[in-house]
Motif scaffolding. Structure first.
Motif, mmCIF file in Angstrom:
data_model
loop_
_atom_site.group_PDB
_atom_site.id
_atom_site.type_symbol
_atom_site.label_atom_id
_atom_site.label_comp_id
_atom_site.label_asym_id
_atom_site.label_seq_id
_atom_site.Cartn_x
_atom_site.Cartn_y
_atom_site.Cartn_z
ATOM 1 N N ARG A 1 0.844 -1.196 0.000
ATOM 2 C CA ARG A 1 0.000 0.000 0.000
ATOM 3 C C ARG A 1 0.880 1.246 0.000
ATOM 4 O O ARG A 1 0.839 2.065 0.910
ATOM 5 N N LEU A 2 1.700 1.373 -1.035
ATOM 6 C CA LEU A 2 2.550 2.547 -1.156
ATOM 7 C C LEU A 2 1.708 3.798 -1.385
ATOM 8 O O LEU A 2 0.776 3.787 -2.195
ATOM 9 N N LYS A 3 2.077 4.858 -0.706
ATOM 10 C CA LYS A 3 1.380 6.128 -0.909
ATOM 11 C C LYS A 3 1.516 6.589 -2.354
ATOM 12 O O LYS A 3 0.600 7.210 -2.919
ATOM 13 N N ASP B 1 3.476 5.785 6.771
ATOM 14 C CA ASP B 1 2.793 6.771 5.931
ATOM 15 C C ASP B 1 3.165 6.606 4.460
ATOM 16 O O ASP B 1 2.284 6.600 3.588
ATOM 17 N N LEU B 2 4.455 6.452 4.162
ATOM 18 C CA LEU B 2 4.893 6.303 2.773
ATOM 19 C C LEU B 2 4.872 4.860 2.307
ATOM 20 O O LEU B 2 4.479 4.560 1.183
ATOM 21 N N PHE C 1 15.722 0.550 -9.546
ATOM 22 C CA PHE C 1 14.615 1.223 -8.867
ATOM 23 C C PHE C 1 14.724 2.739 -8.971
ATOM 24 O O PHE C 1 13.793 3.419 -9.379
ATOM 25 N N LEU C 2 15.850 3.302 -8.581
ATOM 26 C CA LEU C 2 16.021 4.749 -8.569
ATOM 27 C C LEU C 2 16.758 5.266 -9.801
ATOM 28 O O LEU C 2 16.861 6.473 -10.000
ATOM 29 N N HIS D 1 10.568 5.265 -0.575
ATOM 30 C CA HIS D 1 9.167 5.197 -1.027
ATOM 31 C C HIS D 1 8.511 6.567 -1.111
ATOM 32 O O HIS D 1 7.285 6.689 -1.064
ATOM 33 N N ALA D 2 9.328 7.615 -1.240
ATOM 34 C CA ALA D 2 8.782 8.963 -1.400
ATOM 35 C C ALA D 2 7.982 9.048 -2.697
ATOM 36 O O ALA D 2 8.266 8.372 -3.682
#
Length: 303
Positions: free
Chosen positions: A12-14, A58-59, A205-206, A245-246
């Motif tokens: 459940r990534l923001k 949160d993130l 990923f990044l 996960h920003a």
């Protein structure tokens, strides 16, 4: 270009989650795995965290599977689709246990396992599990060597700082020879050097898409690279998730792009060296709409 199936409610990534996904159950996911197989998707891949500190919820969200049980379950529910991790945290589990879990899945599934390892980034998770965070690279290096020894040697033996064994038997061996495909996820130079030494796949990923060719060249330039790199995975929506996960805003990674834009973007990825991708889920209201969208992707994008 092969497409992986973006299973809903794996996390459940923001940055990427939608409200309807939280209601998707295990029974729903079982039906979706079979649906993905019928539609011709190449793979289902499972993210992994074992525990999430409150400060990161949160993130990152609170919901993650353990990769190997989930891979085993979906392999058992299907017949042809491959199962993978994205990623499995290599230093957090003893390599004998990891090797046994994956060889068991590969044997039972008639050779449908790929595994993507990474060293992990969430320091508090390591602390809670009693594994020194700053040793994770050294442990990963030793653990992958031990795993490959167990998978391939008739009389496996290994002597290391963190794990040692000799005079042992290890079966079942994986069905795939010499062993299931091993990928590594991540972007730092030590990860790329590990890809060169051990892996047939890389999952950035990044890394920005335009920087992928330079990093592939770096992998192939390593003195111990043996030519086995055949797969690079980069999802169309990968750039929406930043470090830790920003949430990132990238118009080229947005969900719900029109058909031609998706096709053109995937074609560009292929030119960069990407061999497998996934199409992000656009804003939807229900699981029924998700069935429709994934069928649209199979009929309009895959060909």
């Amino acid at each position: 270009m092969k497409l992986a199936f973006p299973m809903p409610h794996l996390l459940r990534l923001k940055a990427t989650g939608q409200p309807w996904e939280a209601a998707v159950t295990g029974a729903d996911q079982t039906r979706l795995a079979r649906w993905a197989e019928r539609l011709g998707y190449a793979m289902i891949a499972v993210p992994e965290h074992h525990i999430i500190p409150k400060a990161h919820v949160d993130l990152s969200g609170p919901h993650y599977f353990s990769a190997y049980p989930a891979m085993a379950y979906w392999a058992g529910a299907t017949e042809t689709i491959r199962v993978n991790s994205c990623i499995a945290i290599l230093p957090l589990q003893h390599p004998v246990v990891t090797a046994k879990a994956l060889s068991t899945i590969d044997w039972l599934s008639s050779g449908r396992v790929t595994v993507t390892f990474a060293v992990g980034w969430l320091e508090e998770e390591f602390r809670l599990l009693g594994v020194p965070f700053h040793e994770r690279g050294a442990r990963a290096e030793e653990y992958i060597q031990a795993i490959l020894e167990l998978w391939t040697a008739d009389e496996p033996s290994f002597e290391g700082t963190y794990v040692s064994f000799k005079d042992v038997a290890f079966e079942p061996k994986p069905v795939q020879k010499p062993h299931p495909p091993v990928w590594f996820g991540g972007d730092a130079d030590p990860v790329l050097r590990r890809v060169a030494r051990y892996a047939s796949g890389w999952w950035p990923f990044l890394t920005k898409p335009e920087d992928i060719p330079a990093k592939i060249d770096y992998i192939r330039s390593q003195p111990d690279y043996d030519g086995r790199l055949t797969e690079v995975f980069y999802g169309l929506g990968t750039a929406r998730v930043g470090e830790g996960h920003a949430v990132q805003d990238d118009p080229h990674a947005r969900p719900g792009m029109p058909r031609q834009e998706i096709v053109d973007r995937l074609g560009w990825f292929k030119d960069l060296g990407v061999t497998m991708s996934s199409v992000p889920i656009p804003p939807l209201a229900s699981l029924d709409e998700y069935y429709d969208y994934t069928q649209w992707v199979a009929e309009e994008i895959m060909p």
